[in-house]
Design a protein around this motif. Structure first.
Motif, PDB file in Angstrom:
ATOM      1  N   TYR A  29      27.819   6.386  41.916  1.00 48.93           N
ATOM      2  CA  TYR A  29      29.125   7.021  41.720  1.00 48.93           C
ATOM      3  C   TYR A  29      29.252   8.235  42.624  1.00 48.93           C
ATOM      4  O   TYR A  29      28.357   9.077  42.685  1.00 48.93           O
ATOM      5  N   THR A  30      30.362   8.299  43.332  1.00 49.02           N
ATOM      6  CA  THR A  30      30.660   9.443  44.182  1.00 49.02           C
ATOM      7  C   THR A  30      31.746  10.254  43.511  1.00 49.02           C
ATOM      8  O   THR A  30      32.864   9.762  43.313  1.00 49.02           O
ATOM      9  N   ASP A  31      31.423  11.496  43.150  1.00 52.44           N
ATOM     10  CA  ASP A  31      32.420  12.324  42.467  1.00 52.44           C
ATOM     11  C   ASP A  31      33.423  12.894  43.462  1.00 52.44           C
ATOM     12  O   ASP A  31      33.304  12.671  44.671  1.00 52.44           O
ATOM     13  N   ARG A  32      34.402  13.628  42.986  1.00 51.43           N
ATOM     14  CA  ARG A  32      35.471  14.113  43.865  1.00 51.43           C
ATOM     15  C   ARG A  32      34.997  15.169  44.850  1.00 51.43           C
ATOM     16  O   ARG A  32      35.707  15.510  45.784  1.00 51.43           O
ATOM     17  N   THR A  36      26.954  11.986  45.308  1.00 54.63           N
ATOM     18  CA  THR A  36      26.653  10.643  44.828  1.00 54.63           C
ATOM     19  C   THR A  36      25.497  10.685  43.832  1.00 54.63           C
ATOM     20  O   THR A  36      24.530  11.416  44.041  1.00 54.63           O
ATOM     21  N   SER A  52      45.582   4.738  39.079  1.00 47.41           N
ATOM     22  CA  SER A  52      44.157   4.460  39.246  1.00 47.41           C
ATOM     23  C   SER A  52      43.577   3.872  37.963  1.00 47.41           C
ATOM     24  O   SER A  52      44.077   4.125  36.875  1.00 47.41           O
ATOM     25  N   LYS A  69      36.149   6.840  37.672  1.00 49.32           N
ATOM     26  CA  LYS A  69      37.204   6.182  38.445  1.00 49.32           C
ATOM     27  C   LYS A  69      36.588   4.961  39.133  1.00 49.32           C
ATOM     28  O   LYS A  69      35.578   5.087  39.838  1.00 49.32           O
ATOM     29  N   ARG A  72      35.591   4.835  42.822  1.00 44.16           N
ATOM     30  CA  ARG A  72      34.466   5.672  43.260  1.00 44.16           C
ATOM     31  C   ARG A  72      33.110   5.029  42.953  1.00 44.16           C
ATOM     32  O   ARG A  72      32.072   5.631  43.183  1.00 44.16           O
ATOM     33  N   ARG A  74      30.153   2.110  43.440  1.00 48.60           N
ATOM     34  CA  ARG A  74      29.587   1.201  44.446  1.00 48.60           C
ATOM     35  C   ARG A  74      28.406   0.477  43.820  1.00 48.60           C
ATOM     36  O   ARG A  74      27.661   1.065  43.033  1.00 48.60           O
TER      37      ARG A  74
END
Length: 183
Positions: A29-32, A36, A52, A69, A72, A74
């Protein structure tokens, strides 16, 4: 079907399987802020909010309920390991957590063609004054790049009038973007 829709459909399929079979989901997960992390969650609910899709789940790393989200995520996969469901109550998605941040009510002059965006996001009471082609509106933002990006989405149909320090911070932000193209 577009690649984005196909990718989203695949995510939904994996999430639905994991929810139905009570299996953990793992993903990167990549935050805003661009950070990651690897996550392992118990999936409970998928919600659509402001264009979204989000997953409401229990995160084993944070030992608390979290909202992720989908765009975001992978490498999403359903683990073989099963979990015992918790007494889940849907998490509020009304942005109440925003109120704890440093919000500033910015007065903007916007073209009437984009006035509906202010009304849809904050309500008609945020329209302060109507002119022929423009209106004055109160548009709350957090004065950082995320807040400024919201205003940039209006393009040349929005001008920050006050407070003056936010107007100057926004001007500097726009200059930093322009500088990338002047190199």
């Amino acid at each position: 079907m577009s690649r984005g829709n196909e990718s989203l459909r695949n995510l939904f399929g994996i999430i639905e399987t994991a929810m139905n079979e009570r299996r953990y989901l793992t993903f990167e997960y990549t935050d805003r802020n661009g950070q990651t992390s690897r996550r392992k969650v118990e999936p409970y609910l998928v919600v659509f909010k402001e264009n979204s899709w989000y997953l409401q789940s229990y995160c084993t790393e944070k030992k608390d309920y979290r909202i992720f989200k989908l765009a975001r995520m992978r490498g999403l996969r359903a683990d073989r390991e099963h979990f015992e469901p918790r007494a889940f109550t849907p998490l509020p998605m009304d942005c109440a957590d925003w109120m704890s941040r440093d919000w500033v009510a910015v007065t903007v002059r916007i073209h009437r063609s984009v006035m509906d965006r202010v009304i849809e996001r904050f309500g008609s009471e945020h329209i302060l004054h109507m002119e022929k082609d423009f209106c004055l509106a109160s548009y709350p933002i957090i004065p950082n790049r995320f807040g400024f990006d919201r205003l940039l989405a209006f393009g040349d149909k929005c001008e920050i009038l006050e407070p003056p320090e936010i107007r100057e911070q926004f001007r500097e932000y726009v200059r930093s973007i322009l500088a990338m193209y002047e190199r």
